[in-house]
Scaffold this active site. Structure first.
Site, PDB file in Angstrom:
ATOM      1  N   GLU A   5      14.018   6.990   0.366  1.00 15.12           N
ATOM      2  CA  GLU A   5      14.762   7.463   1.523  1.00 15.12           C
ATOM      3  C   GLU A   5      14.990   6.455   2.639  1.00 15.12           C
ATOM      4  O   GLU A   5      15.971   6.543   3.375  1.00 15.12           O
ATOM      5  CB  GLU A   5      14.061   8.718   2.072  1.00 15.12           C
ATOM      6  N   PRO A  43      11.374  -4.316  -8.242  1.00 16.93           N
ATOM      7  CA  PRO A  43      12.364  -4.736  -7.240  1.00 16.93           C
ATOM      8  C   PRO A  43      13.792  -4.346  -7.613  1.00 16.93           C
ATOM      9  O   PRO A  43      14.636  -4.198  -6.729  1.00 16.93           O
ATOM     10  CB  PRO A  43      12.221  -6.255  -7.181  1.00 16.93           C
ATOM     11  N   THR A  54      16.040   7.841  -9.495  1.00 15.15           N
ATOM     12  CA  THR A  54      15.287   6.889  -8.678  1.00 15.15           C
ATOM     13  C   THR A  54      14.637   5.791  -9.497  1.00 15.15           C
ATOM     14  O   THR A  54      14.306   4.738  -8.969  1.00 15.15           O
ATOM     15  CB  THR A  54      14.197   7.654  -7.919  1.00 15.15           C
ATOM     16  N   VAL A 108      10.363   4.208  -1.766  1.00 15.98           N
ATOM     17  CA  VAL A 108      11.564   3.697  -1.105  1.00 15.98           C
ATOM     18  C   VAL A 108      12.785   4.602  -1.281  1.00 15.98           C
ATOM     19  O   VAL A 108      13.906   4.188  -0.996  1.00 15.98           O
ATOM     20  CB  VAL A 108      11.925   2.284  -1.624  1.00 15.98           C
TER      21      VAL A 108
HETATM   22 MO1  MOS Z   1      14.739  14.118  -1.002  1.00 12.72          MO
HETATM   23  S1  MOS Z   1      15.699  15.062   0.539  1.00 12.72           S
HETATM   24  O1  MOS Z   1      13.158  14.437  -0.686  1.00 12.72           O
HETATM   25  O2  MOS Z   1      15.343  14.440  -2.458  1.00 12.72           O
END
Ligand code: MOS
Length: 739
Positions: free
Chosen positions: A706, A633, A473, A704
């Site tokens: 999800e 960003p 992420t 961000v």
């Molecule tokens: Mo997510 S389903 O909280 O990795």
């Protein structure tokens, strides 16, 4: 502490599109994943899985396997080390209600693909070969794996759905326009690039150092502590790099206890990796059967929202997710009725998968809203604007911020929505029917307790740590930015350390709450460290003991008091400590309690549908997202891009198919479990609308991870309807259903 940042005009590291700080390690192959740690004398475990869906093991014949040179042991339910029973109430941090699965616990077979034995050998190849020589006799029992067939056995899910409000039945009966439609979504498997693996390094003192593929090292430590009765000080879990997880690493998966069993029994280091096929033998996004009923006045105002869902679960746990809640909060409506039931099947327990519940539930709601727009002859964007909810009707609370209207407007403008002819089959590009569709998205903006430590040394280098993970992420990167801003140093003077259970407590990385939870802890620890640096200067220089905060400035590695400059490194040196450090525990601010907090999006899609062949191409997507302040960003944009790609996948490709006769997933490989390749993806344009939020946390940032996937599949389905005039309500929308 209200001091200025220095130098004047300094650009805050927060909000910059910083490249991933771990990018070089990843692209040069230096980043090691759980199954990649070398170790002298390491043993390899290979899992033998059940071929029946329900029954009992009569006999496991390991004689042939044990004769293979290099095989060290075969562990099964008869000779495994002691573990807690599966009825004992151990809850991991993402467990469903019920009795958690324990591998090799007894002779019961609960699902097809269940691990029944672990072959341990000098090499993985030998272990796999020996595994093929193991003979298992079963006593089979009749199984049920079809949600469709078992829907009448469903019981109300243990998770509470919002109480009904108003009078749905009379609202629906009196509505000028209604939609009454059934939708279904399939089972889907996470399939991160990195399959699950655990490398257990057996230490001389009997303690275990474990590299695990997990979203929560401390959750795994706690799990092993409780299930094996091992002292926590004897277990240290590392997860420095995670090659995608999407929820599959929220719970400790079975390769971890299997590897630990072997290490404890043999007093050796052991690695267990799952094959790609075995990645289909634990959690997944469960299929759903959805019934939507919407009613509106002749002006298009919602007067009835009904959303009834049946999902599947295992016989040993009730997996629940928020599938229907969104239908009670996204729009303004006084008559709402939501139900959510679960049908237990002879399958493994489902598992959270990116935006769990919203990804499936919003399919029903947002497709039904499109059907309502058509029935009422109102533009789909206009219908949504008309029904905008200022308050979350489920909780009866105002939103801390909700720039959803800006998402509709800016997304529509970027897309060119006003050039849309609302008539289905009215737009063309040669032989291709062109369809324009849209949908909204919503996800929670949660915050959990988290701790962090910040420490600065005599060279002015800052190290910040917390036991979170970075599942791709961008956590390493954004935490560096948050820390650099809060202490007042350049970002390349900051190192963020994560993925180690011995670090300050952090929740699982999941739920899009890492920036708000761990980010807040990092910010507070760094602010406290900054105060400590100032205190150290005041101690060493009594003439500054009393000065106005106005006369103090911080930034880029030093602080200034009344024109006198103190480099952070010098302050540390003068303090006669090696480092100055602070550890703090951060909690969500109480002012959040009076508000509902959520992220939102509006997704616009252009599809081309071949009139003769029914093949569909998603040519263009615009996703406009409101998620508070965006820390980076570039990494945030990548999360949304990935979510959109996954939404395309969800809409048209992904489906784990079951052979109900065998009670077994059929397409358990990446050859047959379809996901998009580059050629399937057209233009994706991500925009973040401005959203100021002073309630969610001091950063003003909602997360961000999800929101990017939510609503995408509905927007595509709606575009396909606009192109073809055909509603496909059974997902995925494959060409046979369109023709
Ligand atoms: Mo997510 S389903 O909280 O990795």
């Amino acid at each position: 502490m209200n001091a200025k940042m220095f130098p004047p005009g300094r650009v805050s590291p927060v909000g910059q599109p910083l490249d991933r700080v771990d990018g070089l390690l990843k692209v040069t192959g230096q980043a090691r994943y759980a199954g990649e740690y070398p170790e002298k004398g390491l043993l390899h475990g290979s899992v033998v899985s059940s071929t029946i869906a329900r029954g009992r093991i009569i006999r496991i014949d390991t004689s042939q396997a044990l004769q293979v040179p290099g095989v060290v042991a075969v562990i099964d339910h008869l000779n495994r080390p002691h573990i807690a029973s599966y009825d004992k109430d151990y809850q991991d941090a993402d467990s469903a209600e019920g009795s958690p699965f324990r591998p090799l616990y007894n002779d019961r077979v609960l699902y097809s693909g269940q691990p029944l034995a672990l072959v341990v050998a000098d090499s993985l190849e030998v272990a796999r070969h020996a595994g093929s020589l193991i003979r298992i006799d079963y006593e089979s029992e009749a199984h049920e794996t079809s949600l469709l067939a078992a829907q009448n056995t469903a019981h109300t899910a243990p998770a509470q759905t919002p109480e009904p409000r108003g009078d749905f039945e009379s609202g629906f009966a009196g509505a000028a326009f209604t939609v009454d439609a059934h939708y279904s979504t399939p089972n889907e498997h996470h399939n991160p690039m990195e399959p699950h693996a655990s490398t257990v390094l057996y230490q001389d003192d009997g303690s275990l150092h474990i590299h695990d593929k997990t979203q929560g090292p401390q959750n795994c430590q706690d799990y092993l502590h409780k299930v094996f009765g091992l002292d926590k000080s004897k277990i240290r879990i590392f997860a420095a790099f995670v090659g995608g997880a999407f929820g599959s690493g929220l719970r400790p998966q079975y390769q971890l206890p299997l590897a630990v069993m072997a290490a404890l029994q043999l007093k050796r280091s052991v690695r267990v990796t799952l094959t790609r096929q075995q990645m289909f033998t634990f959690g997944y996004r469960p299929n759903t059967l959805q019934h939507l009923r919407l009613g509106a006045t002749k002006e298009g105002r919602l007067v009835a929202v009904g959303h009834d869902v049946i999902g599947q679960t295992s016989r040993f746990e009730d997996f629940t997710e928020h599938v229907v809640e969104w239908s009670g909060m996204l729009y303004q409506c006084d008559n709402v009725q939501l139900t959510y039931k679960l049908a237990p099947l002879d399958v493994y327990t489902p598992l959270d998968m990116r935006a769990p519940g919203a990804t499936s539930g919003m399919v029903g709601l947002e497709c039904a809203m499109d059907e309502l727009a058509c029935a009422a002859g109102i533009d789909p964007v206009q219908l949504r604007v008309l029904n905008f909810a200022e308050r979350n009707g489920n909780e009866d609370k105002p939103y801390s911020s909700k720039e959803l209207i800006a998402c509709y407007q800016q997304g529509a403008e970027r897309f060119g929505w006003n050039r849309r002819n609302p008539e289905p089959r009215s737009m063309r590009n040669g032989r291709q029917l062109v369809g324009w569709g849209m949908a909204g998205g919503v996800w929670e903006a949660m915050q959990m307790k988290a701790s962090a430590k910040a420490s600065i040394d005599a060279s002015g280098k800052l190290t910040v740590s917390s036991a979170t993970t970075d599942i791709g992420t961008g956590t390493y990167t954004v935490m560096v930015q948050i820390a650099a801003e809060a202490v007042g140093v350049k970002h390349d003077d900051v190192t963020f350390v994560l993925g180690d259970s011995s670090l300050p407590t952090a929740p699982l990385q999941g739920g899009s709450f890492t920036v708000s939870s761990v980010g807040t802890a990092v910010q507070q620890a760094c602010q406290a460290l900054r105060a400590k640096l100032l205190d150290a200067v005041r101690m060493a220089h009594p003439q500054f003991a009393v000065v106005d905060m106005e006369d103090i400035a911080f930034g880029d590695g030093y602080l200034i008091i009344q024109d006198q400059r103190f480099a952070y490194g010098d302050i540390v040196r003068e303090s006669s400590h090696d480092v100055l450090e602070v550890q703090i525990d951060a909690e969500p601010d109480e002012k959040r309690n009076a508000y509902a907090t959520a992220t939102h999006s509006a997704v616009f899609v252009e599809v081309f549908v071949d009139e003769d062949l029914g093949s569909i191409r998603v040519n263009r997507v615009v996703s406009a997202v409101a998620a508070g302040r965006v820390v980076n960003p570039k990494t945030a944009g990548s999360q949304i891009l990935g979510g959109v790609v996954w939404g395309i996948s969800q809409a048209m490709q992904e489906e784990t198919q079951t052979d109900h006769n065998l009670g077994r997933f059929m397409n358990h490989s990446l050859a047959e479990y379809h996901i998009p390749v580059n050629a399937d993806i057209g233009d994706i344009d991500v925009l973040f609308v401005e959203e100021n939020d002073e309630i969610v946390n001091e950063l003003g940032s909602k997360g961000v991870g999800e929101i990017g996937i939510v609503g995408v599949a509905s927007a595509i389905a709606n575009a396909i309807y606009h192109a073809t005039g055909k509603r496909v309500r059974e997902f995925p929308i494959t060409l046979d259903k369109v023709l």
